[in-house]
Design a protein around this motif. Structure first.
Motif, PDB file in Angstrom:
ATOM      1  N   CYS A 202      -4.754   3.695   3.046  1.00 53.44           N
ATOM      2  CA  CYS A 202      -4.335   4.261   1.753  1.00 53.44           C
ATOM      3  C   CYS A 202      -2.814   4.384   1.697  1.00 53.44           C
ATOM      4  CB  CYS A 202      -4.987   5.616   1.523  1.00 53.44           C
ATOM      5  SG  CYS A 202      -6.747   5.516   1.168  1.00 53.44           S
ATOM      6  N   TYR A 203      -2.203   4.802   2.800  1.00 50.20           N
ATOM      7  CA  TYR A 203      -0.746   4.891   2.863  1.00 50.20           C
ATOM      8  C   TYR A 203      -0.130   3.504   2.672  1.00 50.20           C
ATOM      9  CZ  TYR A 203      -0.358   9.766   4.424  1.00 50.20           C
ATOM     10  OH  TYR A 203      -0.376  11.137   4.490  1.00 50.20           O
TER      11      TYR A 203
ATOM     12  N   ASN B 141       2.619  -0.743  -0.793  1.00 47.49           N
ATOM     13  CA  ASN B 141       2.468  -1.904  -1.666  1.00 47.49           C
ATOM     14  C   ASN B 141       2.849  -1.546  -3.096  1.00 47.49           C
ATOM     15  OD1 ASN B 141       1.708  -4.503  -2.461  1.00 47.49           O
ATOM     16  ND2 ASN B 141      -0.374  -3.846  -2.902  1.00 47.49           N
ATOM     17  N   HIS B 142       2.349  -0.415  -3.555  1.00 47.25           N
ATOM     18  CA  HIS B 142       2.656   0.046  -4.920  1.00 47.25           C
ATOM     19  C   HIS B 142       4.165   0.262  -5.093  1.00 47.25           C
ATOM     20  CE1 HIS B 142       2.027   2.011  -8.759  1.00 47.25           C
ATOM     21  NE2 HIS B 142       2.791   3.017  -8.333  1.00 47.25           N
ATOM     22  N   LEU B 143       4.797   0.845  -4.114  1.00 45.67           N
ATOM     23  CA  LEU B 143       6.241   1.088  -4.166  1.00 45.67           C
ATOM     24  C   LEU B 143       7.007  -0.231  -4.312  1.00 45.67           C
ATOM     25  CD1 LEU B 143       8.538   3.194  -3.959  1.00 45.67           C
ATOM     26  CD2 LEU B 143       8.441   2.893  -1.484  1.00 45.67           C
ATOM     27  N   HIS B 144       6.572  -1.245  -3.585  1.00 50.86           N
ATOM     28  CA  HIS B 144       7.217  -2.558  -3.696  1.00 50.86           C
ATOM     29  C   HIS B 144       7.080  -3.120  -5.113  1.00 50.86           C
ATOM     30  CE1 HIS B 144       7.700  -2.713   0.634  1.00 50.86           C
ATOM     31  NE2 HIS B 144       8.365  -3.848   0.493  1.00 50.86           N
ATOM     32  N   ILE B 145       5.874  -3.062  -5.631  1.00 44.77           N
ATOM     33  CA  ILE B 145       5.621  -3.622  -6.967  1.00 44.77           C
ATOM     34  C   ILE B 145       6.397  -2.850  -8.032  1.00 44.77           C
ATOM     35  CG2 ILE B 145       3.821  -4.006  -8.698  1.00 44.77           C
ATOM     36  CD1 ILE B 145       1.938  -4.614  -6.288  1.00 44.77           C
ATOM     37  N   GLN B 146       6.419  -1.510  -7.919  1.00 42.60           N
ATOM     38  CA  GLN B 146       7.168  -0.681  -8.867  1.00 42.60           C
ATOM     39  C   GLN B 146       8.661  -0.980  -8.812  1.00 42.60           C
ATOM     40  OE1 GLN B 146       4.723   0.443 -11.006  1.00 42.60           O
ATOM     41  NE2 GLN B 146       6.048   2.209 -11.171  1.00 42.60           N
ATOM     42  N   SER B 147       9.143  -1.398  -7.653  1.00 43.96           N
ATOM     43  CA  SER B 147      10.566  -1.708  -7.476  1.00 43.96           C
ATOM     44  C   SER B 147      10.895  -3.139  -7.875  1.00 43.96           C
ATOM     45  CB  SER B 147      10.974  -1.473  -6.015  1.00 43.96           C
ATOM     46  OG  SER B 147      10.747  -0.129  -5.656  1.00 43.96           O
TER      47      SER B 147
ATOM     48  N   ASP C   6       4.747  -8.495  -3.512  1.00 44.98           N
ATOM     49  CA  ASP C   6       3.706  -7.807  -2.751  1.00 44.98           C
ATOM     50  C   ASP C   6       3.923  -8.100  -1.263  1.00 44.98           C
ATOM     51  OD1 ASP C   6       1.400  -6.967  -1.470  1.00 44.98           O
ATOM     52  OD2 ASP C   6       0.032  -8.139  -2.713  1.00 44.98           O
TER      53      ASP C   6
ATOM     54  N   SER D  79      -1.390   1.119   0.956  1.00 43.81           N
ATOM     55  CA  SER D  79      -1.509   0.812  -0.475  1.00 43.81           C
ATOM     56  C   SER D  79      -0.351   1.425  -1.240  1.00 43.81           C
ATOM     57  CB  SER D  79      -2.835   1.335  -1.033  1.00 43.81           C
ATOM     58  OG  SER D  79      -3.899   0.577  -0.556  1.00 43.81           O
ATOM     59  N   ALA D  80       0.047   2.605  -0.831  1.00 44.11           N
ATOM     60  CA  ALA D  80       1.196   3.257  -1.484  1.00 44.11           C
ATOM     61  C   ALA D  80       2.475   2.460  -1.242  1.00 44.11           C
ATOM     62  CB  ALA D  80       1.342   4.688  -0.969  1.00 44.11           C
TER      63      ALA D  80
END
Length: 183
Positions: free
Chosen positions: A29-30, A35-41, A45, A32-33
């Protein structure tokens, strides 16, 4: 945070989480976070390319955890099936006993998961998803040697194509064909 991340950084991050006694599922889960941080930036991926070292680290953490806590699920044996049949046949509700016996024999001989042939409640029944009498057929009306059970869904069938399971006659007291065709 230093972005984009590297596999080495992720391995160190995952190792530090494991040292804090987090389970491998929580660690994923961490990730995934991350990964999400990369995409948001606006970055690519980081997991689009395989990280073999990271996979080894996570696998090692999982092995070190050991089995999940809780009681193990033991397999049903023919002796236990016979005991169930004995209890059900003495209860006096013939139809219920026959239905339970047929279900257990189908599940046992078809290596089925409980959710593939049972319901949590009658209100959840959906003919497009659950087993119906039309999903069960025999090779011969006179002397059937096997059943074909069509499963409309399965845990291992994510696209819901369905699967056919064939159950053969055993010619002994535990027989899925005899159990399903019993009157």
């Amino acid at each position: 945070p230093p972005l984009p991340t590297t596999e080495r950084t992720l391995c160190l991050f995952v190792s530090s989480l494991a040292q804090q006694h987090l389970r491998h599922k929580t660690i994923k889960c961490y990730l995934s976070a991350v990964n999400h941080l990369h995409i948001q930036s606006g970055l690519a991926d980081p997991f689009s390319k395989p990280f073999s070292q990271l996979a080894y680290v996570i696998r090692g953490i999982r092995r070190q955890e050991g089995p999940a806590p809780g009681s193990p699920r033991l397999p049903i044996t023919p002796a236990e099936l016979r005991a169930l049949k004995g209890v059900w046949s003495n209860e006096g509700r013939r139809f219920d006993a026959s239905l339970l016996w047929a279900s257990c024999c189908m599940g046992f001989f078809g290596f089925l998961r409980a959710g593939e042939f049972t319901l949590e409640s009658m209100s959840s029944f959906d003919a497009s998803v659950h087993l119906t009498p039309q999903d069960i057929s025999v090779d011969s009306r006179q002397n059937p040697s096997f059943l074909r059970v069509h499963l409309k869904r399965s845990k291992t069938d994510p696209f819901r194509h369905g699967a056919d399971v064939f159950l053969g006659r055993t010619h002994n007291d535990i027989c899925p064909v005899s159990a399903v065709l019993a009157r």
